[in-house]
Design a protein around this motif. Structure first.
Motif, PDB file in Angstrom:
ATOM      1  N   ALA A 180       0.808  -1.227   0.000  1.00  0.00           N
ATOM      2  CA  ALA A 180       0.000   0.000   0.000  1.00  0.00           C
ATOM      3  C   ALA A 180       0.842   1.278   0.000  1.00  0.00           C
ATOM      4  O   ALA A 180       0.472   2.269  -0.617  1.00  0.00           O
ATOM      5  N   ASN A 181       1.984   1.280   0.696  1.00  0.00           N
ATOM      6  CA  ASN A 181       2.805   2.487   0.800  1.00  0.00           C
ATOM      7  C   ASN A 181       4.018   2.466  -0.123  1.00  0.00           C
ATOM      8  O   ASN A 181       4.980   3.200   0.092  1.00  0.00           O
ATOM      9  N   LEU A 182       3.952   1.612  -1.160  1.00  0.00           N
ATOM     10  CA  LEU A 182       5.080   1.471  -2.079  1.00  0.00           C
ATOM     11  C   LEU A 182       4.661   1.850  -3.495  1.00  0.00           C
ATOM     12  O   LEU A 182       3.514   1.678  -3.880  1.00  0.00           O
ATOM     13  N   ASP A 183       5.623   2.357  -4.268  1.00  0.00           N
ATOM     14  CA  ASP A 183       5.315   2.649  -5.676  1.00  0.00           C
ATOM     15  C   ASP A 183       5.167   1.326  -6.437  1.00  0.00           C
ATOM     16  O   ASP A 183       5.513   0.253  -5.927  1.00  0.00           O
ATOM     17  N   HIS A 184       4.649   1.422  -7.665  1.00  0.00           N
ATOM     18  CA  HIS A 184       4.286   0.241  -8.456  1.00  0.00           C
ATOM     19  C   HIS A 184       5.459  -0.727  -8.609  1.00  0.00           C
ATOM     20  O   HIS A 184       5.341  -1.926  -8.318  1.00  0.00           O
ATOM     21  N   LYS A 185       6.614  -0.218  -9.021  1.00  0.00           N
ATOM     22  CA  LYS A 185       7.775  -1.078  -9.291  1.00  0.00           C
ATOM     23  C   LYS A 185       8.285  -1.732  -8.010  1.00  0.00           C
ATOM     24  O   LYS A 185       8.583  -2.929  -7.978  1.00  0.00           O
ATOM     25  N   THR A 186       8.381  -0.940  -6.942  1.00  0.00           N
ATOM     26  CA  THR A 186       8.861  -1.471  -5.660  1.00  0.00           C
ATOM     27  C   THR A 186       7.899  -2.523  -5.130  1.00  0.00           C
ATOM     28  O   THR A 186       8.316  -3.581  -4.646  1.00  0.00           O
ATOM     29  N   GLY A 187       6.595  -2.240  -5.234  1.00  0.00           N
ATOM     30  CA  GLY A 187       5.578  -3.191  -4.786  1.00  0.00           C
ATOM     31  C   GLY A 187       5.685  -4.513  -5.525  1.00  0.00           C
ATOM     32  O   GLY A 187       5.566  -5.588  -4.922  1.00  0.00           O
ATOM     33  N   GLU A 188       5.915  -4.452  -6.827  1.00  0.00           N
ATOM     34  CA  GLU A 188       6.079  -5.675  -7.624  1.00  0.00           C
ATOM     35  C   GLU A 188       7.294  -6.468  -7.162  1.00  0.00           C
ATOM     36  O   GLU A 188       7.260  -7.692  -7.075  1.00  0.00           O
ATOM     37  N   GLY A 189       8.379  -5.748  -6.858  1.00  0.00           N
ATOM     38  CA  GLY A 189       9.600  -6.408  -6.379  1.00  0.00           C
ATOM     39  C   GLY A 189       9.373  -7.116  -5.052  1.00  0.00           C
ATOM     40  O   GLY A 189       9.849  -8.243  -4.844  1.00  0.00           O
ATOM     41  N   ILE A 190       8.629  -6.474  -4.159  1.00  0.00           N
ATOM     42  CA  ILE A 190       8.322  -7.069  -2.848  1.00  0.00           C
ATOM     43  C   ILE A 190       7.473  -8.328  -3.024  1.00  0.00           C
ATOM     44  O   ILE A 190       7.711  -9.360  -2.395  1.00  0.00           O
ATOM     45  N   LEU A 191       6.471  -8.256  -3.909  1.00  0.00           N
ATOM     46  CA  LEU A 191       5.600  -9.417  -4.161  1.00  0.00           C
ATOM     47  C   LEU A 191       6.382 -10.581  -4.756  1.00  0.00           C
ATOM     48  O   LEU A 191       6.204 -11.732  -4.356  1.00  0.00           O
ATOM     49  N   THR A 192       7.261 -10.273  -5.709  1.00  0.00           N
ATOM     50  CA  THR A 192       8.086 -11.310  -6.336  1.00  0.00           C
ATOM     51  C   THR A 192       8.976 -11.973  -5.304  1.00  0.00           C
ATOM     52  O   THR A 192       9.146 -13.204  -5.299  1.00  0.00           O
ATOM     53  N   LEU A 193       9.540 -11.168  -4.406  1.00  0.00           N
ATOM     54  CA  LEU A 193      10.379 -11.697  -3.327  1.00  0.00           C
ATOM     55  C   LEU A 193       9.583 -12.653  -2.443  1.00  0.00           C
ATOM     56  O   LEU A 193      10.038 -13.759  -2.120  1.00  0.00           O
ATOM     57  N   MET A 194       8.380 -12.245  -2.040  1.00  0.00           N
ATOM     58  CA  MET A 194       7.567 -13.085  -1.161  1.00  0.00           C
ATOM     59  C   MET A 194       7.129 -14.372  -1.865  1.00  0.00           C
ATOM     60  O   MET A 194       7.106 -15.442  -1.250  1.00  0.00           O
ATOM     61  N   LYS A 195       6.795 -14.276  -3.141  1.00  0.00           N
ATOM     62  CA  LYS A 195       6.411 -15.469  -3.911  1.00  0.00           C
ATOM     63  C   LYS A 195       7.584 -16.440  -4.000  1.00  0.00           C
ATOM     64  O   LYS A 195       7.418 -17.664  -3.877  1.00  0.00           O
ATOM     65  N   ASP A 196       8.787 -15.903  -4.182  1.00  0.00           N
ATOM     66  CA  ASP A 196       9.992 -16.724  -4.272  1.00  0.00           C
ATOM     67  C   ASP A 196      10.233 -17.461  -2.948  1.00  0.00           C
ATOM     68  O   ASP A 196      10.552 -18.655  -2.934  1.00  0.00           O
ATOM     69  N   ILE A 197      10.065 -16.751  -1.841  1.00  0.00           N
ATOM     70  CA  ILE A 197      10.236 -17.361  -0.512  1.00  0.00           C
ATOM     71  C   ILE A 197       9.178 -18.446  -0.292  1.00  0.00           C
ATOM     72  O   ILE A 197       9.467 -19.530   0.216  1.00  0.00           O
ATOM     73  N   ASN A 198       7.950 -18.154  -0.706  1.00  0.00           N
ATOM     74  CA  ASN A 198       6.849 -19.117  -0.604  1.00  0.00           C
ATOM     75  C   ASN A 198       7.190 -20.412  -1.349  1.00  0.00           C
ATOM     76  O   ASN A 198       6.991 -21.519  -0.834  1.00  0.00           O
ATOM     77  N   GLN A 199       7.735 -20.277  -2.559  1.00  0.00           N
ATOM     78  CA  GLN A 199       8.021 -21.455  -3.375  1.00  0.00           C
ATOM     79  C   GLN A 199       9.254 -22.210  -2.886  1.00  0.00           C
ATOM     80  O   GLN A 199       9.287 -23.439  -2.895  1.00  0.00           O
ATOM     81  N   LYS A 200      10.275 -21.479  -2.414  1.00  0.00           N
ATOM     82  CA  LYS A 200      11.519 -22.130  -1.984  1.00  0.00           C
ATOM     83  C   LYS A 200      11.415 -22.725  -0.584  1.00  0.00           C
ATOM     84  O   LYS A 200      11.982 -23.777  -0.308  1.00  0.00           O
ATOM     85  N   GLU A 201      10.726 -22.025   0.330  1.00  0.00           N
ATOM     86  CA  GLU A 201      10.712 -22.448   1.736  1.00  0.00           C
ATOM     87  C   GLU A 201       9.375 -23.054   2.172  1.00  0.00           C
ATOM     88  O   GLU A 201       9.277 -23.593   3.271  1.00  0.00           O
ATOM     89  N   GLY A 202       8.344 -22.954   1.317  1.00  0.00           N
ATOM     90  CA  GLY A 202       7.045 -23.544   1.652  1.00  0.00           C
ATOM     91  C   GLY A 202       6.280 -22.783   2.720  1.00  0.00           C
ATOM     92  O   GLY A 202       5.327 -23.303   3.303  1.00  0.00           O
ATOM     93  N   THR A 203       6.687 -21.528   2.990  1.00  0.00           N
ATOM     94  CA  THR A 203       5.988 -20.706   3.978  1.00  0.00           C
ATOM     95  C   THR A 203       4.622 -20.313   3.423  1.00  0.00           C
ATOM     96  O   THR A 203       4.510 -19.920   2.267  1.00  0.00           O
ATOM     97  N   THR A 204       3.595 -20.422   4.244  1.00  0.00           N
ATOM     98  CA  THR A 204       2.246 -20.004   3.850  1.00  0.00           C
ATOM     99  C   THR A 204       2.146 -18.487   3.977  1.00  0.00           C
ATOM    100  O   THR A 204       2.511 -17.923   5.006  1.00  0.00           O
ATOM    101  N   PHE A 205       1.666 -17.820   2.928  1.00  0.00           N
ATOM    102  CA  PHE A 205       1.462 -16.373   2.954  1.00  0.00           C
ATOM    103  C   PHE A 205      -0.028 -16.067   2.829  1.00  0.00           C
ATOM    104  O   PHE A 205      -0.709 -16.596   1.943  1.00  0.00           O
TER     105      PHE A 205
END
Length: 231
Positions: A180-205
């Motif tokens: 919510a408090n991030l610009d479009h590009k930064t927000g996309e980067g944060i989401l990609t990071l979390m998706k990567d962690i979800n897939q590699k570590e199996g953490t539920t988001f």
């Protein structure tokens, strides 16, 4: 307590309701929500402001308690638990990422990530330091370990918050409007990071959001309107 949760579900909400007293009136924020969330899901609770999505996220996160119904976390019924038991559950099973980052301004990035680990008696100093290094590296901020929040950009602060959430090795990370408090590009980067962690570590988001980018990336979107699941 008896476990009525679905096998394989990491979170199970059964007929969950939440009411608040407001100016002499009773406001119903959630109406008998039934919801099952599987381990390793990357899912979003979506809806407009006032739909009940943040209320539901707070109930799953043991920040608040339901007025009616039950919530199971990893098969354990959390209703009837004491404040200390809920605090223990939050510390050891749940990680939180907030839209306002909620970092301690007087602490460096490294110290912010370490802070919740200091509450975990099973984690010694050497292990704390290893985890802090590892998760700052995971979010790409090892070079900024000694920077305080006011020396970091919004995106960097959110990355510190993600590292802090992951350092305790939670089963579930709850993210309330994380872009919510991030610009479009930064927000996309944060989401990609979390998706990567979800897939590699199996953490539920589990996200609370009205951001279309979050909904597009989610494995599943649960839409709420006026405290009810509509889709």
């Amino acid at each position: 307590m008896e476990n009525n949760a679905e096998p394989g579900a990491i979170v199970e909400a059964q007929a969950v309701s939440k009411e608040y007293a407001l100016g002499g009136q009773t406001v119903t924020a959630l109406h008998e929500i039934w919801l099952s969330i599987e381990k390793s899901e990357f899912m979003a609770l979506a809806g407009p402001s006032g739909s009940g999505k943040s209320t539901l996220l707070n109930l799953i996160g043991c920040i608040d308690t339901p007025t009616g119904g039950t919530i199971h976390i990893e098969g354990h019924d959390i209703s009837g638990k004491t404040a200390d038991e809920l605090a223990d559950l939050r510390l050891n099973k749940l990680g939180f990422v907030f839209q306002t980052f909620n970092l301690l301004p007087v602490l460096s990035a490294q110290e912010n990530v370490e802070y919740p680990l200091m509450q975990q008696s099973s984690v010694d100093k050497k292990m704390r330091q290893e985890r802090v290094r590892h998760y700052l590296n995971v979010v790409g901020l090892e070079r900024y370990a000694h920077h305080r929040p006011n020396e970091l950009s919004g995106g960097q602060r959110q990355r510190v918050a993600i590292a802090r959430a992951l350092a305790t090795h939670p089963s579930i990370v709850l993210a309330d409007e994380p872009t919510a408090n991030l610009d479009h590009k930064t927000g996309e980067g944060i989401l990609t990071l979390m998706k990567d962690i979800n897939q590699k570590e199996g953490t539920t988001f589990i996200f609370s959001t009205h951001d279309a980018k979050v909904m597009q990336m989610a494995d599943r979107v649960i839409e709420l309107t006026d405290g009810r699941i509509t889709k």
